[in-house]
Design an enzyme around this catalytic site. Structure first.
Site, PDB file in Angstrom:
ATOM      1  N   HIS A   1      -6.141  -6.123  -1.652  1.00 36.01           N
ATOM      2  CA  HIS A   1      -5.152  -5.172  -1.515  1.00 36.01           C
ATOM      3  C   HIS A   1      -4.026  -6.142  -0.761  1.00 36.01           C
ATOM      4  O   HIS A   1      -4.090  -6.566   0.259  1.00 36.01           O
ATOM      5  CB  HIS A   1      -5.676  -4.270  -0.430  1.00 36.01           C
ATOM      6  CG  HIS A   1      -4.788  -2.975  -0.518  1.00 36.01           C
ATOM      7  ND1 HIS A   1      -4.372  -2.339  -1.554  1.00 36.01           N
ATOM      8  CD2 HIS A   1      -4.181  -1.975   0.497  1.00 36.01           C
ATOM      9  CE1 HIS A   1      -3.972  -1.144  -1.234  1.00 36.01           C
ATOM     10  NE2 HIS A   1      -3.617  -1.018   0.037  1.00 36.01           N
TER      11      HIS A   1
ATOM     12  N   ASP B   1      -8.912  -5.019  -6.265  1.00 36.02           N
ATOM     13  CA  ASP B   1      -8.425  -3.827  -5.518  1.00 36.02           C
ATOM     14  C   ASP B   1      -8.583  -2.538  -6.175  1.00 36.02           C
ATOM     15  O   ASP B   1      -8.028  -2.130  -7.192  1.00 36.02           O
ATOM     16  CB  ASP B   1      -6.861  -3.894  -5.184  1.00 36.02           C
ATOM     17  CG  ASP B   1      -6.163  -2.902  -3.930  1.00 36.02           C
ATOM     18  OD1 ASP B   1      -7.205  -2.117  -3.397  1.00 36.02           O
ATOM     19  OD2 ASP B   1      -5.226  -3.057  -3.965  1.00 36.02           O
TER      20      ASP B   1
ATOM     21  N   SER C   1       0.912  -1.295   0.185  1.00 38.66           N
ATOM     22  CA  SER C   1      -0.058  -0.130   0.005  1.00 38.66           C
ATOM     23  C   SER C   1       0.800   1.199   0.142  1.00 38.66           C
ATOM     24  O   SER C   1       1.831   1.504  -0.786  1.00 38.66           O
ATOM     25  CB  SER C   1      -1.015   0.045   1.076  1.00 38.66           C
ATOM     26  OG  SER C   1      -2.012   0.870   1.060  1.00 38.66           O
TER      27      SER C   1
END
Length: 487
Positions: free
Chosen positions: A434, A408, A176
């Site tokens: 994710h 995602d 991320s």
């Protein structure tokens, strides 16, 4: 400003490491074993500290603060094994999580170290998070933190091993925002790492991130998407007629701002797709629709039972009055991340003009007003400057692996096409969200060692993991053969 932390607390570990290395002699590298955490979610949660520079860009400011880190040496093949640097992102870092990196550490005989991001958790330079005090919170400062820590830890290891001017091969990992930091670290400090894994790495700062909502619609599928859109229309109508009763239904009466409330409802749906649990939201809502039940009540049940109760999300985190609080508490990370959003990266998850799932109340003006209300006049994200500095999706790096899950929504801020020395993989499956390559399925809550058995297509995950291993193996070997991290 807080006082710097005491010297690093691993003198016992130093003694054990020196004793172990001294006994190795000509035999093959041995594993150094230190006590591991009993918590199955962490490889270790034993804290260590070192003194970090507050402002890396000032030639005269010498202030420091204590920065927390962790080390895991159970699989380390001393003295020349690789060191895997796992970057912590936009929340408190409570240890080294037991995800797929644990498998990689065993395979490569690597030490694993992890540095808490400045300002988050216990790594707080100041006693309050006023806007003035947050001026040193940025990705640029964080990258220098990682570089300084990398040098510090390598020198500490050399001291323990009674050697000098020797570098172990390093490899950097992140998911991320920390995945973006991983890519950016290799970009800005290629001499300090052999390569990086940038999982679900949001390297492109996006002002109006309409593709985020569009992906939720694609991931939901036509039937679930239609129900979610109908719920949004009904919610918007009820907000106009009896907003207080509606918010009470969702146990969110504290959210006085309608934009905060509709953002909360949008995120509740997003999370199911983002973290590999699409059936948690779609199945009960589709069933409620077919049974002629009240869809708003059905969604309220999902929000309260799954999003709030099961996942532990606090309604308070969506309240701008909460975000304005500058006293350091367990919820301080909400304000901290919004500061980074409002100054660097935006990622404004606005409603598209057509076919939107989220309420139109979540628009650009809502985000800009939030930034102004929470942090003061003149605070807004300069995404052009951020993308100019890092390159966005056109990042000109090397030896960076990009991975994304097909479901995602954040993948649209990542690099999804391969280029020379920067392979990119999209893991395609029904619940691949994710950080699937590192976390398995679902992506939240934690699956030990990132086990992929619950992914709708484990083969899709394992195929990409095989590619990751091949790249890491190649780039580490190139480091070792050249005696340097950069080729």
């Amino acid at each position: 400003m807080k006082l710097a932390a005491p010297p690093p607390a691993f003198y016992i570990a130093v003694f054990l490491l020196i004793s172990t290395v001294a006994s190795i002699g000509p035999s093959p590298p041995r594993l150094i074993r230190l006590p591991a955490s009993s918590n199955k979610n962490y490889l270790t949660n034993e804290e260590h500290w070192f003194n970090q520079t507050l402002d890396h860009f000032s030639p005269y400011d010498r202030r420091q603060f204590g920065q927390r880190y962790y080390e895991y040496l159970d699989d380390f093949q001393a003295p020349n094994g690789p060191i895997f640097l796992k970057i912590c992102g936009e929340s408190a870092c409570s240890g080294i999580t037991n995800d797929y990196l644990a498998v990689l550490a065993k395979k490569f005989g690597a030490a694993v170290v992890s540095l808490e991001h400045r300002y988050y958790g216990k790594s707080t330079p100041f006693n309050s998070s006023t806007t003035e005090n947050l001026r040193y919170l940025s990705s640029k400062q964080a990258l220098f933190d990682l570089a300084a820590f990398r040098q510090y830890y390598q020198e500490s290891l050399n001291l323990k091993l009674e050697r000098s001017n020797i570098d172990n091969p390093w490899f950097v990992f992140g998911v991320s925002y920390s995945g973006a930091l991983s890519a950016w670290f290799r970009l800005k400090f290629p001499h300090l790492t052999c390569g990086s894994l940038a999982s679900s790495a949001v390297v492109e700062a996006v002002y109006n991130f309409t593709d985020f909502d569009k992906q939720i619609g694609e991931s939901a599928g036509p039937e679930c998407k239609s129900v979610l859109q109908e719920i949004t229309r009904l919610v918007d109508q009820k907000l106009e007629s009896n907003g207080k009763a509606l918010k009470t239904l969702f146990s969110a009466a504290q959210l006085k701002n309608d934009g905060d409330f509709t953002y909360f409802l949008a995120d509740a749906a997003v999370t199911a797709f983002q973290y590999g649990n699409p059936d948690k939201v779609c199945i009960p809502l589709i069933e409620a629709k077919k049974a002629g039940k009240d869809l708003v009540e059905a969604y309220a049940t999902y929000v309260k039972e799954y999003y709030v109760k099961s996942l532990g999300v606090s309604v308070e985190t969506y309240d701008q009055q909460h975000l304005k609080k500058t006293t350091l508490t367990g919820g301080s990370s909400d304000r901290l991340w919004w500061f980074q959003v409002c100054t660097e990266v935006a990622y404004f998850q606005v409603a598209p003009s057509n076919d939107s799932i989220r309420s139109s109340k979540v628009d650009t003006r809502y985000h800009l007003d939030l930034c102004k209300n929470v942090f003061g006049e003149g605070v807004f994200p300069d995404v052009n400057a951020t993308n100019l500095y890092y390159g966005g999706k056109r990042i000109a790096g090397s030896k960076i692996i990009f991975t994304n899950g097909s479901q995602d929504p954040w993948r649209h801020a990542s690099k999804q096409t391969s280029s020379p020395e920067m392979p990119s993989y999209i893991i395609k499956c029904h619940n691949c969200g994710h950080g699937t390559d590192m976390r398995g399925c679902p992506q939240s809550p934690l699956v030990p060692e990132g086990d992929a058995k619950n992914c709708s297509s484990p083969d899709a995950v394992n195929t990409v993991r095989k590619q990751i291993i091949e790249h890491i193996d190649l780039w580490l070997s190139q480091c070792q053969s050249s005696g340097a991290c950069s080729m």
